[in-house]
Design an enzyme around this catalytic site. Structure first.
Site, PDB file in Angstrom:
ATOM      1  N   GLY A 178      11.281  -6.762  31.527  1.00 20.18           N
ATOM      2  CA  GLY A 178      10.216  -7.804  31.178  1.00 20.18           C
ATOM      3  C   GLY A 178       8.933  -7.366  32.057  1.00 20.18           C
ATOM      4  N   GLY A 227       0.697 -14.027  38.365  1.00 19.54           N
ATOM      5  CA  GLY A 227       0.874 -14.185  36.938  1.00 19.54           C
ATOM      6  C   GLY A 227       1.189 -15.661  36.565  1.00 19.54           C
ATOM      7  N   GLU A 228       1.267 -16.373  37.579  1.00 15.33           N
ATOM      8  CA  GLU A 228       1.778 -17.830  37.190  1.00 15.33           C
ATOM      9  C   GLU A 228       0.598 -18.823  38.124  1.00 15.33           C
ATOM     10  OE1 GLU A 228       5.037 -19.170  36.227  1.00 15.33           O
ATOM     11  OE2 GLU A 228       5.744 -17.272  35.508  1.00 15.33           O
ATOM     12  N   GLY A 267       6.409  -5.719  30.193  1.00 15.96           N
ATOM     13  CA  GLY A 267       5.403  -6.765  30.296  1.00 15.96           C
ATOM     14  C   GLY A 267       4.046  -6.450  29.707  1.00 15.96           C
ATOM     15  N   SER A 268       2.924  -7.213  30.439  1.00 10.25           N
ATOM     16  CA  SER A 268       1.840  -6.760  29.980  1.00 10.25           C
ATOM     17  C   SER A 268       0.933  -5.980  31.120  1.00 10.25           C
ATOM     18  CB  SER A 268       0.776  -8.150  29.935  1.00 10.25           C
ATOM     19  OG  SER A 268       1.639  -8.926  28.990  1.00 10.25           O
ATOM     20  N   GLU A 313      16.782 -17.224  26.736  1.00  9.46           N
ATOM     21  CA  GLU A 313      16.140 -18.104  25.564  1.00  9.46           C
ATOM     22  C   GLU A 313      15.168 -18.950  25.872  1.00  9.46           C
ATOM     23  OE1 GLU A 313      19.913 -19.979  24.973  1.00  9.46           O
ATOM     24  OE2 GLU A 313      21.099 -18.086  24.409  1.00  9.46           O
ATOM     25  N   HIS A 314      14.716 -19.131  27.064  1.00  6.97           N
ATOM     26  CA  HIS A 314      13.694 -19.875  27.561  1.00  6.97           C
ATOM     27  C   HIS A 314      12.870 -19.596  28.973  1.00  6.97           C
ATOM     28  CE1 HIS A 314      16.505 -22.168  30.103  1.00  6.97           C
ATOM     29  NE2 HIS A 314      17.218 -22.379  29.149  1.00  6.97           N
ATOM     30  N   ASP A 351       5.725  -8.832  35.045  1.00 10.72           N
ATOM     31  CA  ASP A 351       5.655  -9.200  36.519  1.00 10.72           C
ATOM     32  C   ASP A 351       6.423 -10.458  36.353  1.00 10.72           C
ATOM     33  OD1 ASP A 351       4.495  -7.041  37.440  1.00 10.72           O
ATOM     34  OD2 ASP A 351       2.587  -7.652  36.808  1.00 10.72           O
ATOM     35  N   ARG A 389      -0.646 -15.887  23.770  1.00  7.80           N
ATOM     36  CA  ARG A 389       0.545 -14.932  23.951  1.00  7.80           C
ATOM     37  C   ARG A 389       0.502 -13.926  22.652  1.00  7.80           C
ATOM     38  NH1 ARG A 389       4.104 -13.569  27.378  1.00  7.80           N
ATOM     39  NH2 ARG A 389       3.483 -14.637  28.781  1.00  7.80           N
TER      40      ARG A 389
HETATM   41  N1  LIG Z   1      13.238 -16.360  26.088  1.00 10.82           N
HETATM   42  C1  LIG Z   1      11.936 -16.750  26.782  1.00 10.82           C
HETATM   43  N2  LIG Z   1      11.149 -17.568  26.123  1.00 10.82           N
HETATM   44  C2  LIG Z   1      10.051 -17.769  26.442  1.00 10.82           C
HETATM   45  N3  LIG Z   1       9.546 -17.361  27.738  1.00 10.82           N
HETATM   46  C3  LIG Z   1      10.588 -16.698  28.680  1.00 10.82           C
HETATM   47  C4  LIG Z   1      11.458 -16.366  28.036  1.00 10.82           C
HETATM   48  N4  LIG Z   1      12.113 -15.416  28.821  1.00 10.82           N
HETATM   49  C5  LIG Z   1      11.387 -15.446  30.037  1.00 10.82           C
HETATM   50  N5  LIG Z   1      10.139 -16.093  29.875  1.00 10.82           N
HETATM   51  C6  LIG Z   1       9.071 -16.331  30.607  1.00 10.82           C
HETATM   52  O1  LIG Z   1       7.907 -15.544  29.986  1.00 10.82           O
HETATM   53  C7  LIG Z   1       7.148 -15.158  31.070  1.00 10.82           C
HETATM   54  C8  LIG Z   1       6.401 -13.940  30.908  1.00 10.82           C
HETATM   55  O2  LIG Z   1       7.063 -12.760  30.766  1.00 10.82           O
HETATM   56  P1  LIG Z   1       6.859 -11.347  31.231  1.00 10.82           P
HETATM   57  O3  LIG Z   1       6.730 -11.176  32.546  1.00 10.82           O
HETATM   58  O4  LIG Z   1       8.272 -10.626  30.952  1.00 10.82           O
HETATM   59  O5  LIG Z   1       5.834 -10.826  30.308  1.00 10.82           O
HETATM   60  P2  LIG Z   1       4.306 -10.724  30.334  1.00 10.82           P
HETATM   61  O6  LIG Z   1       3.956 -12.074  30.783  1.00 10.82           O
HETATM   62  O7  LIG Z   1       3.963 -10.223  29.052  1.00 10.82           O
HETATM   63  O8  LIG Z   1       3.931  -9.697  31.337  1.00 10.82           O
HETATM   64  P3  LIG Z   1       3.249  -9.679  32.700  1.00 10.82           P
HETATM   65  O9  LIG Z   1       3.814 -10.811  33.507  1.00 10.82           O
HETATM   66  O10 LIG Z   1       3.459  -8.543  33.351  1.00 10.82           O
HETATM   67  O11 LIG Z   1       1.842 -10.075  32.496  1.00 10.82           O
HETATM   68  C9  LIG Z   1       8.069 -15.217  32.260  1.00 10.82           C
HETATM   69  O12 LIG Z   1       7.208 -15.715  33.412  1.00 10.82           O
HETATM   70  C10 LIG Z   1       9.309 -15.888  32.004  1.00 10.82           C
HETATM   71  O13 LIG Z   1       9.581 -16.980  32.770  1.00 10.82           O
HETATM   72  C1  LIG Z   2     -15.529  -2.792  33.318  1.00 11.65           C
HETATM   73  C2  LIG Z   2     -14.233  -2.422  33.513  1.00 11.65           C
HETATM   74  C3  LIG Z   2     -13.530  -3.254  34.779  1.00 11.65           C
HETATM   75  C4  LIG Z   2     -12.023  -3.278  34.868  1.00 11.65           C
HETATM   76  C5  LIG Z   2     -11.619  -3.907  36.157  1.00 11.65           C
HETATM   77  C6  LIG Z   2     -10.209  -3.989  36.154  1.00 11.65           C
HETATM   78  C7  LIG Z   2      -9.676  -4.431  37.352  1.00 11.65           C
HETATM   79  C8  LIG Z   2      -8.069  -4.869  37.149  1.00 11.65           C
HETATM   80  C9  LIG Z   2      -7.341  -4.939  38.203  1.00 11.65           C
HETATM   81  C10 LIG Z   2      -6.080  -5.435  37.832  1.00 11.65           C
HETATM   82  C11 LIG Z   2      -5.329  -6.237  38.994  1.00 11.65           C
HETATM   83  C12 LIG Z   2      -3.927  -6.609  38.668  1.00 11.65           C
HETATM   84  C13 LIG Z   2      -3.261  -7.246  39.554  1.00 11.65           C
HETATM   85  C14 LIG Z   2      -1.923  -7.877  39.108  1.00 11.65           C
HETATM   86  C15 LIG Z   2      -1.789  -9.204  38.815  1.00 11.65           C
HETATM   87  C16 LIG Z   2      -0.446  -9.510  38.288  1.00 11.65           C
HETATM   88  O1  LIG Z   2       0.350 -10.279  39.347  1.00 11.65           O
HETATM   89  C17 LIG Z   2      -0.652 -10.540  37.226  1.00 11.65           C
HETATM   90  C18 LIG Z   2       0.657 -10.529  36.758  1.00 11.65           C
HETATM   91  O2  LIG Z   2       1.162  -9.799  35.772  1.00 11.65           O
HETATM   92  N1  LIG Z   2      -1.399  -9.946  36.266  1.00 11.65           N
HETATM   93  C19 LIG Z   2      -2.536 -10.749  36.130  1.00 11.65           C
HETATM   94  O3  LIG Z   2      -2.819 -11.704  36.539  1.00 11.65           O
HETATM   95  C20 LIG Z   2      -3.400 -10.076  34.906  1.00 11.65           C
HETATM   96  C21 LIG Z   2      -4.516  -9.722  35.451  1.00 11.65           C
HETATM   97  C22 LIG Z   2      -5.592  -8.951  34.379  1.00 11.65           C
HETATM   98  C23 LIG Z   2      -6.754  -8.612  34.902  1.00 11.65           C
HETATM   99  C24 LIG Z   2      -7.895  -7.864  33.862  1.00 11.65           C
END
Ligand SMILES: Nc1ncnc2c1ncn2[C@@H]1O[C@H](COP(=O)(O)OP(=O)(O)OP(=O)(O)O)[C@@H](O)[C@H]1O
Ligand SMILES: CCCCCCCCCCCCC/C=C/[C@@H](O)[C@H](CO)NC(=O)CCCCC
Ligand SMILES: [Ca+2]
Length: 507
Positions: free
Chosen positions: A157, A464-465, A201-202, A133-134, A159, A267
């Protein structure tokens, strides 16, 4: 027994360890009564659901139905197969599942309900599901529930969600064992409760780097068959205060700035927000001055410039596992203070990246350090020094093709077991020489206004944080935790070759 195989009607071998489930079937006479003699006989059947390898490390659930007229024979087969499945002790029976409904493209709940839950049901895995939920809901919850009744924890989800679950589990283990996480030298207790990642996730870098693809069905199948992949974890401290753990990227400069620009307000853009912020950060081209001190990882085999990558059954990671077991036997949990020398590097950097694994992801299929190992007890420290925008672009582009991204005079890479970083700004502040000019001229370098050298600090991107401190102390803990994965499997050209190689592996 791992060495039992069944030969399916499609002429492929399936090891027992890759059978998902066996079910008795009601045989539909009308559909099958093609031959005359069959009209007279009552048929009995059972279906075997098994893992089938598809392209690009994808796993799928396939099935084959066996039928015969002899009821006793049919029952014998089903019984024998079910007993063999029962003997697969590494398979989870009860899982705790956390779903982030807002990660990535906000598809976590749908992905779990439609693609994963039916497979867990088929494999008779029972689950307790928590929809978060959060932020920090999963992490806090892991300090409250009886984690020991579960065979594993699954996070649906990205990372960030994985990081939450990892912090919850590692933190809980240390708390239960009376270990102070604030002590940067403490030997941490290994976490034997495996984590499964259903990617939603992303970036999904941890899933991609440990499985070879970010695909929910593939990951669910790795959980069902009870795979186990140990993983190195870095602890990050500032002034004897614990900040965070990291398993993928700890990045200062370029990747820190991408994250800083990438506020929660963006986001709504979903995974696209990283491309947008990446482009903006690339154009800003900021350098940061600072000092890095590191201890080389002398006991680990291999180098970041190796041509071979870490793959399923990696012998370098196996050697580290053996060393770790010997060390624990000799010293117990007592931390063995390394005698090795510290190397110090001062300079202006566009990016400082420390990675515990390759960090392969869909954006960069070979990752930030293609030869990094998942479980060798070391991290690869990549230093990208001040260079032109064009050179930095050439460096980035090499993450997406087959060329060596370390083959540049402005890029250095070291395999390390620990390192410390202090920015020039905090060094200056510590020596109490507060330059008023820095304040007056804002954030750019006073001597060279056009050089893009930032006087303010960058931010650390920790999986990612963002971290609150720029001065940090980092230590790699060899194989601190385990995943439901097996590392990336060697590519199979075709199914037959795939089965053959699995047979050879088992024999
Ligand atoms: N219900 C929620 N509402 C808001 N934030 C949340 C909830 N549940 C988890 N989170 C937070 O959302 C953050 C991002 O989530 P998640 O890693 O799943 O997706 P993302 O950021 O899109 O993907 P990535 O981390 O791969 O870039 C997490 O750090 C987590 O703490
Ligand atoms: C001209 C084209 C050049 C393209 C170059 C691409 C290089 C991409 C390397 C990507 C490396 C990702 C490393 C992962 C980091 C994760 O812990 C973190 C959490 O999800 N993601 C990011 O910080 C998100 C990081 C997003 C990077 C774009
Ligand atoms: Ca490693």
């Amino acid at each position: 027994n791992q060495c039992c195989w069944i030969l399916t009607s499609q002429n492929c071998f399936v090891p027992i360890s890759e059978i998902i489930a066996v079910e008795e079937r009601e045989f539909n006479k009308k559909q099958r009564n093609i031959g005359r003699w069959q009209k007279m006989a009552k048929l009995h059947a059972f279906t075997v659901y098994y893992v089938k390898r598809a392209r690009n490390h994808r796993w799928r659930c396939s099935d084959v139905t066996f039928w015969c007229v002899d009821e006793h024979l049919c029952n014998q087969w089903t019984q024998a197969l079910k007993e063999s499945l029962e003997m697969q002790k590494s398979r989870p029976k009860q899982l705790l599942v956390y779903i982030n409904p807002y990660g990535g493209k906000r598809q976590g709940k749908r992905i779990y309900e439609q693609k994963v839950a039916p497979l867990f049901n088929l494999a008779s895995i029972s689950t307790d599901v928590v929809i978060t939920e959060h932020a920090n809901h999963a992490k806090d919850n892991l300090f409250e529930v009886n984690i020991y009744k579960y065979d594993g924890v699954v996070c649906v989800g990205g990372d960030g969600m994985f990081s939450e679950v990892m912090h919850g589990l590692i933190g809980r283990m240390q708390k239960d064992s009376g270990i102070d996480q604030n002590n940067p030298k403490a030997s941490l207790v290994q976490c034997n409760i495996r984590i499964g990642i259903i990617p939603a996730g992303s970036t999904d870098c941890i899933c991609y780097s440990t499985v070879g693809i970010s695909d929910p069905v593939t990951s669910a199948l790795h959980i069902i068959v009870g795979d186990c992949q140990p993983l190195d974890v870095s602890s990050v401290h500032h002034n004897n205060t614990f900040l965070k753990y990291s398993v993928s990227l700890l990045g200062y400069g370029f990747y820190g700035d991408i994250l800083k620009d990438n506020s929660e307000k963006k986001r709504w853009m979903g995974p696209m927000r990283y491309d947008y912020s990446g482009f903006k950060t690339f154009l800003s081209h900021h350098y940061y001055e600072g000092t890095i001190a590191y201890q080389p990882a002398k006991r680990t085999h291999g180098s970041p410039r190796d041509k071979e990558s870490c793959r399923t059954g990696c012998y370098i990671c196996k050697k580290s596992e053996k060393q770790l077991a010997e060390q624990t036997k000799e010293h117990g949990l007592k931390h063995e203070e390394g005698e090795e020398e510290w190397k110090v590097i001062k300079g202006k950097f566009l990016a400082i990246n420390a990675v515990n694994m390759s960090c392969a992801c869909p954006r960069s299929p070979k990752g930030l350090s293609p030869a990094a190992h998942l479980a060798d007890g070391s991290a690869d420290l990549i230093l990208v020094r001040k260079c032109s925008r064009f050179d930095f672009l050439r460096y980035l582009v090499r993450h997406t093709n087959q060329d060596d991204q370390f083959d540049f005079p402005f890029v250095d890479v070291y395999r390390v077991k620990c390192f410390q970083f202090t920015s020039k700004l905090s060094e200056d502040n510590e020596s109490n020489v507060m330059d008023i000019g820095k304040k007056r001229f804002g954030q750019f370098c006073r001597d060279h206004p056009a050089c893009c050298c930032n006087i303010v600090n960058s931010t650390w991107n920790c999986d990612g944080e963002t971290l609150d401190s720029s001065a940090i102390e980092v230590r790699v803990h060899c194989q601190l935790m385990k995943l439901f994965a097996r590392g990336i499997e060697e590519n199979c050209k075709d199914e037959a070759a795939c089965s053959q190689s699995s047979i050879e592996q088992l024999l």
